[in-house]
Design a protein around this motif. Structure first.
Motif, PDB file in Angstrom:
ATOM      1  N   GLY A  65       3.613   5.732  -3.059  1.00 26.07           N
ATOM      2  CA  GLY A  65       4.873   6.468  -3.203  1.00 26.07           C
ATOM      3  C   GLY A  65       5.487   6.866  -1.874  1.00 26.07           C
ATOM      4  O   GLY A  65       6.354   7.741  -1.828  1.00 26.07           O
ATOM      5  N   LYS A  66       5.024   6.234  -0.802  1.00 29.81           N
ATOM      6  CA  LYS A  66       5.556   6.560   0.539  1.00 29.81           C
ATOM      7  C   LYS A  66       6.613   5.516   0.918  1.00 29.81           C
ATOM      8  O   LYS A  66       6.372   4.620   1.724  1.00 29.81           O
ATOM      9  N   ALA A  67       7.800   5.661   0.298  1.00 27.48           N
ATOM     10  CA  ALA A  67       8.851   4.648   0.446  1.00 27.48           C
ATOM     11  C   ALA A  67       9.351   4.541   1.885  1.00 27.48           C
ATOM     12  O   ALA A  67       9.651   3.438   2.363  1.00 27.48           O
ATOM     13  N   ASN A  68       9.432   5.655   2.589  1.00 31.51           N
ATOM     14  CA  ASN A  68       9.949   5.609   3.961  1.00 31.51           C
ATOM     15  C   ASN A  68       9.055   4.790   4.885  1.00 31.51           C
ATOM     16  O   ASN A  68       9.536   3.998   5.707  1.00 31.51           O
ATOM     17  N   LEU A  69       7.728   4.999   4.754  1.00 31.19           N
ATOM     18  CA  LEU A  69       6.791   4.210   5.572  1.00 31.19           C
ATOM     19  C   LEU A  69       6.845   2.735   5.183  1.00 31.19           C
ATOM     20  O   LEU A  69       6.735   1.851   6.039  1.00 31.19           O
ATOM     21  N   HIS A  91       0.837  -1.204   0.000  1.00 30.77           N
ATOM     22  CA  HIS A  91       0.000   0.000   0.000  1.00 30.77           C
ATOM     23  C   HIS A  91       0.872   1.254   0.000  1.00 30.77           C
ATOM     24  O   HIS A  91       0.672   2.170  -0.799  1.00 30.77           O
ATOM     25  N   TYR A  92       1.880   1.279   0.881  1.00 29.62           N
ATOM     26  CA  TYR A  92       2.745   2.461   0.960  1.00 29.62           C
ATOM     27  C   TYR A  92       3.592   2.621  -0.302  1.00 29.62           C
ATOM     28  O   TYR A  92       3.839   3.747  -0.753  1.00 29.62           O
ATOM     29  N   MET A 142      11.081  -4.063  -3.239  1.00 35.34           N
ATOM     30  CA  MET A 142      11.510  -2.733  -2.811  1.00 35.34           C
ATOM     31  C   MET A 142      12.943  -2.455  -3.255  1.00 35.34           C
ATOM     32  O   MET A 142      13.273  -1.345  -3.680  1.00 35.34           O
ATOM     33  N   LEU A 143      13.802  -3.472  -3.193  1.00 32.55           N
ATOM     34  CA  LEU A 143      15.191  -3.308  -3.634  1.00 32.55           C
ATOM     35  C   LEU A 143      15.249  -3.002  -5.137  1.00 32.55           C
ATOM     36  O   LEU A 143      16.034  -2.166  -5.582  1.00 32.55           O
TER      37      LEU A 143
END
Length: 465
Positions: free
Chosen positions: A45-49, A40-41, A74-75
């Motif tokens: 586009g909320k990569a930090n979360l 979802h994050y 994610m990598l």
């Protein structure tokens, strides 16, 4: 009810996770909950979360293959391809039949521009997956990257056979057909698709668009109407329907359809402009002008709006107002040859010959090589007494129109006016050879030259041939 419960659980998990971040309390989530939260994050586009969620997830579920695959995703998203590949190799040793491993490996090869290897891995994934549609879609995308539109099309069609509601794949199929210049085949495919999925507004819209491109306006209209029946807020279909009705000269209905687009969204300058054009075709000049003015009010930088008003006043023979509005258009785009030609024509009507000459010169400078543009320009140069410039302009025009009698008669007249007799005779001979029937053009343009004995003798000689 089940879907609603799933959505409630999903929203509850998100709320619970975000509450945990605010309070610094560590709460437990199962691995699937974590996967949904992380993805979802990422989608938002909320990569930090997403990273925070992944870190907590792996702490609570260190052996979860699903979470490790999310970590790989994610990598790859962060272009850390070597690290992602290493982790995938570790997962492959544990679960060699997990289709997601092959999909993510394919993603890595795709990012490295090795699309052939990506396809090979995705074909292996087909042996282990339950989600054939997704894999066929990915294979189709790889073939698109390789510019192999036939194989891309084939795989997008397979995707739709597995999941008939995949709208992205439907758009991609049509794109492939169009790129391959197979519009007839595309229409036939969409007809078959519609038989299986008759309430697909996208399919009807695409079929209408293809028919419109082939100038089958009745068929296009029918398709756009079906699209708007299925989805009465389908703005694109109403816009295309309006354009088609215009082509069919059904201007009142076109206005209705354009107005529907304005109801669905903020008014676009394009829709306002077309409504104005329709009213003008219906002879309703006041409404036409009203919508042209609304067009430029909506978008003052839309040069086509100013040109619409310009042309409106030209047709009314109100050249002073036309000049005002064409100057507005030129202020926005002063390298547009069509605007300069209008500027020249309007100034000529107002007897502003120097301005008209400037306009025709600019029109040619920016790529207007139409014969009439050259001739209007030369005739004004002649009127202004700039004979040498007129000759040079005609010689330039003759490069584009080497066998054009109107150019040759003018060259003959100008050279004889300049007392360059041999050149004048040469071009007069060419003109008479090319089109003797219109030799009176010389009398009309150059009455003094017409009276010359050598001219009359040449005409008489040619008339006897």
């Amino acid at each position: 009810m089940q879907l609603s419960d799933e959505e409630d659980d999903y929203n509850l998990s998100l709320s619970k996770f975000e509450s945990m971040l605010k309070t610094n309390k560590v709460l437990f989530f199962d691995s699937e909950e974590f996967e949904e939260i992380i993805l979802h994050y990422l989608d938002m586009g909320k990569a930090n979360l997403a990273k925070k969620a992944l870190k907590l997830a792996l702490e609570q579920h260190p052996k979860s293959t699903g979470l490790k695959l999310v970590q790989v995703e994610m990598l790859i998203y962060e272009d850390k391809l070597d690290t992602a590949e290493k982790l995938l190799n570790e997962l492959y040793a544990i679960e060699p039949h997990n289709e997601e491993i092959y999909i993510q490996k394919a993603s890595i090869y795709s990012k490295r521009d090795n699309h052939e290897k990506a396809v090979e891995l995705l074909k292996t994934a087909l042996k282990y997956t339950d989600d054939f549609a997704d894999v066929y879609n990915l294979i189709g995308m790889e073939y698109l990257f390789m510019d192999n539109l036939e194989l891309a099309k084939e795989n997008f069609i397979k995707c739709l056979e597995e999941d008939i509601e995949d709208q992205a794949a439907l758009y991609n199929v049509v794109y492939c057909f169009e790129f391959l210049d197979q519009n007839e085949e595309a229409i036939e495919y969409l007809s078959q698709y519609i038989e299986r999925n008759p309430y697909s507004e996208i399919a009807w819209h695409q079929q209408g668009r293809l028919n419109y491109g082939l100038k089958r306006y009745e068929e296009a209209l029918r398709a756009f109407e079906f699209a708007t029946y299925i989805d009465d807020e389908f703005l694109g279909a109403f816009m295309e329907k309006a354009k088609t009705l215009e082509r069919l000269k059904r201007y009142e209905e076109a206005i209705e359809s354009y107005n529907r687009t304005i109801e669905l969204d903020d008014p676009t300058s394009y829709a306002l402009l077309r409504i104005g054009k329709c009213y003008e075709k219906l002879g309703n000049k006041s409404m036409a002008l009203k919508f042209f003015n609304r067009t430029v009010h909506e978008d003052p930088l839309l040069d086509k709006g100013w040109i619409a008003i310009t042309d409106f006043y030209v047709r009314q023979k109100n050249f002073q107002k036309a000049l005002y509005y064409v100057n507005k258009a030129l202020h926005i785009d002063n390298e547009n040859r069509y605007y300069w030609k209008r500027y020249a024509t309007i100034n000529k009507e107002l007897n502003f010959f120097e301005e008209a000459e400037h306009g025709y010169r600019k029109a040619v400078e920016f790529g207007d090589y139409m014969l009439d543009t050259w001739l209007f320009w030369v005739d004004i140069l002649q009127f202004l007494g700039e004979f040498d410039t007129a000759v040079q302009t005609l010689l330039q025009a003759s490069e584009y129109f080497p066998e054009e009698y109107e150019v040759e008669y003018r060259l003959a007249g100008l050279y004889l006016m300049l007392q360059e007799i041999e050149k004048g005779k040469f071009h007069l001979s060419n003109a008479l050879r090319l089109n003797f029937k219109n030799h009176l053009l010389l009398e009309h343009l150059f009455p003094v030259v017409w009276e010359m004995k050598l001219v009359q003798k040449a005409i008489e000689k040619h008339s006897k041939k």
